[in-house]
Design a protein around this motif. Sequence first.
Motif, PDB file in Angstrom:
ATOM      1  N   GLU A  19      -3.896   3.004   9.349  1.00 56.14           N
ATOM      2  CA  GLU A  19      -4.152   2.066   8.257  1.00 56.14           C
ATOM      3  C   GLU A  19      -3.408   2.484   6.987  1.00 56.14           C
ATOM      4  O   GLU A  19      -2.922   1.667   6.222  1.00 56.14           O
ATOM      5  CB  GLU A  19      -5.664   2.021   7.982  1.00 56.14           C
ATOM      6  CG  GLU A  19      -6.074   1.049   6.899  1.00 56.14           C
ATOM      7  CD  GLU A  19      -7.537   1.209   6.519  1.00 56.14           C
ATOM      8  OE1 GLU A  19      -7.997   2.353   6.361  1.00 56.14           O
ATOM      9  OE2 GLU A  19      -8.221   0.191   6.387  1.00 56.14           O
ATOM     10  N   ARG A  20      -3.305   3.806   6.783  1.00 53.38           N
ATOM     11  CA  ARG A  20      -2.616   4.309   5.607  1.00 53.38           C
ATOM     12  C   ARG A  20      -1.108   4.326   5.782  1.00 53.38           C
ATOM     13  O   ARG A  20      -0.399   4.824   4.925  1.00 53.38           O
ATOM     14  CB  ARG A  20      -3.056   5.755   5.336  1.00 53.38           C
ATOM     15  CG  ARG A  20      -4.378   5.828   4.681  1.00 53.38           C
ATOM     16  CD  ARG A  20      -4.971   7.207   4.832  1.00 53.38           C
ATOM     17  NE  ARG A  20      -6.301   7.155   4.261  1.00 53.38           N
ATOM     18  CZ  ARG A  20      -6.601   7.653   3.074  1.00 53.38           C
ATOM     19  NH1 ARG A  20      -5.700   8.267   2.365  1.00 53.38           N
ATOM     20  NH2 ARG A  20      -7.803   7.540   2.603  1.00 53.38           N
ATOM     21  N   ASP A  21      -0.650   3.829   6.921  1.00 55.89           N
ATOM     22  CA  ASP A  21       0.778   3.856   7.221  1.00 55.89           C
ATOM     23  C   ASP A  21       1.279   5.304   7.229  1.00 55.89           C
ATOM     24  O   ASP A  21       2.429   5.576   6.911  1.00 55.89           O
ATOM     25  CB  ASP A  21       1.557   3.024   6.187  1.00 55.89           C
ATOM     26  CG  ASP A  21       2.864   2.502   6.794  1.00 55.89           C
ATOM     27  OD1 ASP A  21       3.050   2.661   8.009  1.00 55.89           O
ATOM     28  OD2 ASP A  21       3.692   1.972   6.039  1.00 55.89           O
ATOM     29  N   ALA A  22       0.355   6.219   7.570  1.00 53.76           N
ATOM     30  CA  ALA A  22       0.715   7.633   7.592  1.00 53.76           C
ATOM     31  C   ALA A  22       0.862   8.102   9.030  1.00 53.76           C
ATOM     32  O   ALA A  22       0.634   9.261   9.345  1.00 53.76           O
ATOM     33  CB  ALA A  22      -0.355   8.446   6.874  1.00 53.76           C
TER      34      ALA A  22
ATOM     35  N   VAL B 179       3.379   7.751  12.657  1.00 56.90           N
ATOM     36  CA  VAL B 179       4.606   7.250  13.279  1.00 56.90           C
ATOM     37  C   VAL B 179       4.297   6.184  14.318  1.00 56.90           C
ATOM     38  O   VAL B 179       5.201   5.497  14.774  1.00 56.90           O
ATOM     39  CB  VAL B 179       5.404   8.374  13.981  1.00 56.90           C
ATOM     40  CG1 VAL B 179       6.236   9.128  12.982  1.00 56.90           C
ATOM     41  CG2 VAL B 179       4.508   9.312  14.746  1.00 56.90           C
TER      42      VAL B 179
ATOM     43  N   ARG C 201     -13.934   1.097  10.055  1.00 58.06           N
ATOM     44  CA  ARG C 201     -12.601   0.510  10.221  1.00 58.06           C
ATOM     45  C   ARG C 201     -12.597  -0.552  11.309  1.00 58.06           C
ATOM     46  O   ARG C 201     -11.889  -1.551  11.206  1.00 58.06           O
ATOM     47  CB  ARG C 201     -11.579   1.593  10.511  1.00 58.06           C
ATOM     48  CG  ARG C 201     -11.100   2.177   9.214  1.00 58.06           C
ATOM     49  CD  ARG C 201     -10.229   3.380   9.365  1.00 58.06           C
ATOM     50  NE  ARG C 201     -10.178   4.044   8.074  1.00 58.06           N
ATOM     51  CZ  ARG C 201     -11.095   4.895   7.638  1.00 58.06           C
ATOM     52  NH1 ARG C 201     -12.127   5.201   8.397  1.00 58.06           N
ATOM     53  NH2 ARG C 201     -11.006   5.429   6.442  1.00 58.06           N
TER      54      ARG C 201
ATOM     55  N   GLN D  99       0.190  22.752  13.969  1.00 54.81           N
ATOM     56  CA  GLN D  99       0.077  21.921  12.789  1.00 54.81           C
ATOM     57  C   GLN D  99       0.999  20.733  12.974  1.00 54.81           C
ATOM     58  O   GLN D  99       2.041  20.849  13.601  1.00 54.81           O
ATOM     59  CB  GLN D  99       0.518  22.735  11.578  1.00 54.81           C
ATOM     60  CG  GLN D  99      -0.110  22.312  10.287  1.00 54.81           C
ATOM     61  CD  GLN D  99       0.265  23.276   9.172  1.00 54.81           C
ATOM     62  OE1 GLN D  99       0.273  24.479   9.343  1.00 54.81           O
ATOM     63  NE2 GLN D  99       0.585  22.731   8.023  1.00 54.81           N
TER      64      GLN D  99
ATOM     65  N   ASN E   9       2.620  17.036  10.996  1.00 57.51           N
ATOM     66  CA  ASN E   9       2.738  16.082   9.905  1.00 57.51           C
ATOM     67  C   ASN E   9       2.644  14.712  10.567  1.00 57.51           C
ATOM     68  O   ASN E   9       3.584  14.277  11.228  1.00 57.51           O
ATOM     69  CB  ASN E   9       4.089  16.291   9.209  1.00 57.51           C
ATOM     70  CG  ASN E   9       4.293  15.316   8.069  1.00 57.51           C
ATOM     71  OD1 ASN E   9       3.680  14.247   8.025  1.00 57.51           O
ATOM     72  ND2 ASN E   9       5.149  15.685   7.152  1.00 57.51           N
ATOM     73  N   THR E  10       1.498  14.032  10.415  1.00 59.34           N
ATOM     74  CA  THR E  10       1.301  12.778  11.169  1.00 59.34           C
ATOM     75  C   THR E  10       2.262  11.692  10.714  1.00 59.34           C
ATOM     76  O   THR E  10       2.558  10.776  11.454  1.00 59.34           O
ATOM     77  CB  THR E  10      -0.134  12.250  11.031  1.00 59.34           C
ATOM     78  OG1 THR E  10      -0.415  12.069   9.647  1.00 59.34           O
ATOM     79  CG2 THR E  10      -1.125  13.182  11.658  1.00 59.34           C
ATOM     80  N   ALA E  11       2.730  11.793   9.474  1.00 59.19           N
ATOM     81  CA  ALA E  11       3.638  10.764   8.962  1.00 59.19           C
ATOM     82  C   ALA E  11       4.985  10.821   9.682  1.00 59.19           C
ATOM     83  O   ALA E  11       5.630   9.806   9.882  1.00 59.19           O
ATOM     84  CB  ALA E  11       3.827  10.927   7.462  1.00 59.19           C
ATOM     85  N   THR E  12       5.406  12.019  10.064  1.00 58.81           N
ATOM     86  CA  THR E  12       6.699  12.158  10.734  1.00 58.81           C
ATOM     87  C   THR E  12       6.544  12.475  12.209  1.00 58.81           C
ATOM     88  O   THR E  12       7.452  12.263  12.992  1.00 58.81           O
ATOM     89  CB  THR E  12       7.512  13.311  10.111  1.00 58.81           C
ATOM     90  OG1 THR E  12       6.771  14.523  10.254  1.00 58.81           O
ATOM     91  CG2 THR E  12       7.777  13.063   8.641  1.00 58.81           C
TER      92      THR E  12
ATOM     93  N   ASP F 298       6.308  15.474  13.215  1.00 58.28           N
ATOM     94  CA  ASP F 298       6.838  16.832  13.402  1.00 58.28           C
ATOM     95  C   ASP F 298       5.691  17.817  13.627  1.00 58.28           C
ATOM     96  O   ASP F 298       4.682  17.776  12.927  1.00 58.28           O
ATOM     97  CB  ASP F 298       7.627  17.283  12.157  1.00 58.28           C
ATOM     98  CG  ASP F 298       8.961  16.562  12.034  1.00 58.28           C
ATOM     99  OD1 ASP F 298       9.327  15.834  12.972  1.00 58.28           O
ATOM    100  OD2 ASP F 298       9.620  16.733  10.988  1.00 58.28           O
TER     101      ASP F 298
ATOM    102  N   VAL G 289       4.449  22.031  14.919  1.00 57.25           N
ATOM    103  CA  VAL G 289       4.809  23.417  15.160  1.00 57.25           C
ATOM    104  C   VAL G 289       3.626  24.100  15.852  1.00 57.25           C
ATOM    105  O   VAL G 289       2.479  23.846  15.520  1.00 57.25           O
ATOM    106  CB  VAL G 289       5.199  24.116  13.841  1.00 57.25           C
ATOM    107  CG1 VAL G 289       4.138  23.939  12.788  1.00 57.25           C
ATOM    108  CG2 VAL G 289       5.476  25.596  14.064  1.00 57.25           C
TER     109      VAL G 289
ATOM    110  N   GLY H 291       8.952  20.625  17.187  1.00 58.16           N
ATOM    111  CA  GLY H 291       9.486  19.402  17.743  1.00 58.16           C
ATOM    112  C   GLY H 291       8.860  18.211  17.059  1.00 58.16           C
ATOM    113  O   GLY H 291       8.244  18.335  16.004  1.00 58.16           O
ATOM    114  N   ASN H 292       9.019  17.068  17.683  1.00 53.30           N
ATOM    115  CA  ASN H 292       8.497  15.834  17.134  1.00 53.30           C
ATOM    116  C   ASN H 292       7.663  15.169  18.223  1.00 53.30           C
ATOM    117  O   ASN H 292       8.109  15.036  19.362  1.00 53.30           O
ATOM    118  CB  ASN H 292       9.682  14.956  16.699  1.00 53.30           C
ATOM    119  CG  ASN H 292       9.223  13.625  16.147  1.00 53.30           C
ATOM    120  OD1 ASN H 292       9.081  12.660  16.892  1.00 53.30           O
ATOM    121  ND2 ASN H 292       8.964  13.582  14.859  1.00 53.30           N
TER     122      ASN H 292
END
Lengths: 454, 464
Positions: free
Chosen positions: B259-262, B264, B322, B379, B381-384, B386, B388, B413-414
């Motif tokens: 919803e937050r566009d956060a 991929v 939601r 860890q 980064n949900t936006a990208t 990526d 580790v 990686g991604n």
Amino acid sequence: MSREPVDLLALCRGIAASAAPGEEIEAFAVRTRETDIEVFGGHVESLSVAGIDGVGVRVVANGRQGFAWAGSLDDDVVRDTVADARDNATFAEPDEWSGLATEADVAGVERARLDLWRDDLLAVPTEAKVAFALELDRVLGAADARLRAVESASYGDGAVETALANSHGIEASLRRTVCSASASALAGEGDRTQSGYGFSVGRTFDELNLDAIVAMAVERTTRLLGARQVPGRRLAVILDPLVTASFLGVLSAAFNGESMLKGRSLFQGREGEQIAAPGVRLVDDPTDPTMMGATPHDAEGVPCRRNELVADGVLQRFLHNTATARRAGCATTGSATRGGFKSTPGVGIRALALESGPKSPAQILADAGDALYVQSVSGLHSGTNPISGDFSVGAEGLVVRDGAFAEPVREVTIASTLPRMLLDIVDIGSDLTRLPGSTAGQTVLIAEMTMSGS
Amino acid sequence: MLVDPGLLEATLTTALAGGGDFAEVFVEDRRSSSARLDDGRIEELVSGRERGAGVRVVRGETTGFAHTSDLGPAGLADAARAAASAAAASATGTTRQVALGGPGREATPDVVVLPESVPKATKIEMLKRADDAARSEGGAIRSVSAGYAEGRRRILVANSDGLIASDDRIRTRFSVQAVASGDAGMQTGYDAPGRTMGFEFYDEFAVDEIARRAARQAITLLDSVPAPSGKVPVVLKRGAGGVLFHEACGHGLEADLVERDASVFAGKVGERVAAAGVTLIDDGTFAREWGTFAIDDEGQPARSNTLIDDGILTDYMWDLVRARKAGRVSSGNGRRETYQELPMVRMTNTYLAAGDTDPEAIIADTDFGVYCVQLGGGQVNTATGDFVFGVTEGYLIEGGKITRPIRAAQLIGNGPAALRDIDAIGNDFATWTGMCGKSGQSVPVSSGQPTLRVGGLTIGGTAA
């Protein structure tokens, strides 16, 4: 609220006074009042106003320690908690070093007078806090055309009161306030998305700087736009102040007297030896009121003091609470810490930082010439072996070429060992940045690390 | 019942007295007990107890929340009023009377032996047995620590839709860490299985086995070589890599992040997001798994939800608020760490379904690569997407054979790229126990997967 607030110190005294002959008892009570506001898409998504009360009770009898905690200060619950702690103690095995803080442990060090409480924070109406968070969301959203969205904007504050009393007559109580706001922005599309955040922290509302949060979030998000993986090589690395602070957090375990006694410190038996580059000074000083982890006394009621861990690159000492100090045959350093009322005191840092050098971040970049500037790391805890000191962590940041920022980089790892990194410190910046946690950091240049990439 | 239904109705009515679209009371009573052995000595036993209620009021886009440790009428009324005023200080609305449905079903946990009924001395004896077992693996074992943990969490949820439901969750976990010392320094081994079960957990998981596994891992790593660097094929042993897909894909499928566009994965339902044969499921009903429950922390029944079906993204995970906004039902993924926090979308037991390839054949078919047997924390980064991950037990694959153990390796990686890059899926399966953190709240989860291979992940090692 419907009930009269309990006098925390009186409650702890009462529990401590219930010690039977041959028994030591310590009570630690906490009361917090917090406000948390989350803003998303121009409206308040959630607003929570809440408080927590709790008590932790430690009983030591014949060298055996038992502990119990409860998220309530009601008389009957407290009684059951003391009984649980007493029963638990009968199952532990004796440890000749266990025991609570005594007069001897608190003697000799003056208790710092720290002003950590701001009445005015409690007087700020919730509406003003809501308005700040909404404004933060609005200003960040309009700050830079390259930003796609504001991922989140939030405000939080807390007023914490603690009290401690033990059956040796040691008593301590403390009140402190803290206030912070942060926001995170998104830029770029699809799997080229970048996010970055900014924050501001203080002891009261007026200390928050909205513009600084926005500027920080914009810079950290936009300068990574177009970041790509680059080929691996060995190169100099410049750590962002936030990254330096994170590394200090991981490194702190090596100075922990408890780890040292259990044979789990990197610096076992190396007091007096060179463990960092000449000139490097590392200090844990909870009596510095500008550090967010500041406190006049530790989690056992012992006065805190400035502890120099490394001076001119030479290891000075390990940190101790009263039990680890007894076992090590030295004095406590006032470094008992606990994760709230639900745990017994361990050993830890509260305000760890390197001593700043004279150079600005720009000078450090210029002098480095070619390097990798690391804006953030990921997997620091999982990627570091605290016993061997080997680490390999994910990193993103920018290539530094001819002393200036060049192309942004993502999906690489940087690797070295913690001891090697300390010896490889070339420069420490003048830009000490204080953080909500127990460390602070500057821009730091490290001579060499291994970067892995495409 | 932790709180009388009549008092719950009164609390909900108070919460909506100034208007509001939805109100909820979440009541919790939690007990926990743990014991720890370190350096051969029982260090400490800890008992904890906590009870209280959280009240939330939803009004338009805003949720107001307050909590109390006082489960009496005064404490609940105070919390209800505080939540209501937080939700809307300015707006006015009509008063609503809340009536709850029929008496809620009292959950009866599927537990054979209540851990609290077992004498403390028995638990202490198990810790010592683990210590002995780990040390019996060899003189290289320098130190051993072992932990016993049990927890019971009873919850009761009532809301303004008339829902009233309860659950009684009992969890058991045992952990061992062993440190071995050799010529090239010290290495650690770790194992910590846990289940939503009573003390009968130990019929399935023998403490000496857990201890020996941790010790063998530490000893094996003494002979490890520095990990290579660069992009290589990675074979994830069954159970070892579920956490990677939990972090790198699962979080991006949580509706709040979408919803937050956060995420991929935003806007990609119906699209191919993974290689053919890849099916990702989040299953809160998975029998006795660590992330299992009867109802979630919003009173919604646990469900098995297919998120990716044969490579196609089918749905996200949802919580109640939601889902209401989106005009659909919750997927049973609304969870919170304690009554002191708001629920949000969380995973339960998240796993990739098994395929039909022999795991041995996957290794034999890999000329050079890395075989991961255990991953540490990670860890994302949900936006990208990526991610580790630390490799806590891994080996080189050379010429289709598992050869030398490696140390200090980090996988990066991604998530979406890794999903597309899965090129072999084994016919075996295992799960992994963990705690998942999000926005400061930690909840028990499990993850699982068959042995599988990702064509290329970047490994960041220290080998020159």
